[in-house]
Design a protein around this motif. Structure first.
Motif, PDB file in Angstrom:
ATOM      1  N   UNK A 194       7.526  -0.394   1.350  1.00 26.44           N
ATOM      2  CA  UNK A 194       6.499  -0.410   0.404  1.00 26.44           C
ATOM      3  C   UNK A 194       7.378  -1.466  -0.600  1.00 26.44           C
ATOM      4  N   UNK A 195       6.805  -2.641  -0.808  1.00 23.67           N
ATOM      5  CA  UNK A 195       6.965  -3.641  -1.829  1.00 23.67           C
ATOM      6  C   UNK A 195       6.441  -3.310  -3.173  1.00 23.67           C
ATOM      7  N   UNK A 196       7.431  -2.999  -4.044  1.00 22.86           N
ATOM      8  CA  UNK A 196       7.004  -2.705  -5.383  1.00 22.86           C
ATOM      9  C   UNK A 196       7.527  -3.628  -6.420  1.00 22.86           C
TER      10      UNK A 196
ATOM     11  N   UNK B 166       0.813  -1.292  -0.087  1.00 19.68           N
ATOM     12  CA  UNK B 166       0.012   0.197  -0.175  1.00 19.68           C
ATOM     13  C   UNK B 166       0.928   1.252   0.104  1.00 19.68           C
ATOM     14  N   UNK B 167       0.301   2.336  -0.772  1.00 18.54           N
ATOM     15  CA  UNK B 167       1.264   3.597  -0.584  1.00 18.54           C
ATOM     16  C   UNK B 167       1.013   4.141   0.936  1.00 18.54           C
TER      17      UNK B 167
ATOM     18  N   UNK C  85      10.743  -0.408  -1.115  1.00 18.87           N
ATOM     19  CA  UNK C  85      11.264   1.113  -1.087  1.00 18.87           C
ATOM     20  C   UNK C  85      10.967   1.847   0.154  1.00 18.87           C
ATOM     21  N   UNK C  86      12.092   2.419   0.750  1.00 16.39           N
ATOM     22  CA  UNK C  86      12.013   3.001   1.990  1.00 16.39           C
ATOM     23  C   UNK C  86      12.568   4.349   1.756  1.00 16.39           C
ATOM     24  N   UNK C  87      12.431   5.374   2.886  1.00 14.43           N
ATOM     25  CA  UNK C  87      12.915   6.777   2.712  1.00 14.43           C
ATOM     26  C   UNK C  87      14.448   6.828   2.361  1.00 14.43           C
ATOM     27  N   UNK C  88      15.191   5.460   2.473  1.00 16.60           N
ATOM     28  CA  UNK C  88      16.490   5.414   2.200  1.00 16.60           C
ATOM     29  C   UNK C  88      16.563   5.095   0.770  1.00 16.60           C
TER      30      UNK C  88
END
Length: 84
Positions: A42-44, A36-37, A59-62
């Motif tokens: 987040x898994x993309x 989910x956004x 995907x993370x803030x890093x």
């Protein structure tokens, strides 16, 4: 969830239908993961490779990377997101 202290963490799969209600019941810091956004992890780009082994881009803030799991089944992506 109610037993967690403000120093603790609650790792919650945001893709679950009841998770946000659970998140409201804790004083701990919540870390959301899933597809989910708005999640912290987040898994993309989830896909299954040979023999049903999943790969995805957490995907993370890093930033973002590519991960291939030696486990079988797309459902393993959620577990991997929790430990990322």
């Amino acid at each position: 969830m109610e037993a967690l202290t403000p120093n603790g963490y609650a790792l919650l799969n945001a893709d679950g239908p009841y998770v946000m209600g659970v998140a409201e019941r804790t004083k701990a810091r919540t870390v959301l993961y899933g597809r989910s956004p708005g999640t912290s992890v987040r898994a993309k780009e989830v896909c299954l490779g040979e023999q049903g082994r999943p790969a995805f881009a957490p995907v993370t803030s890093s930033g973002q990377a590519r991960v291939a799991l030696d486990l079988v089944g797309e459902h393993q992506v959620a577990s991997a997101g929790a430990v990322h």
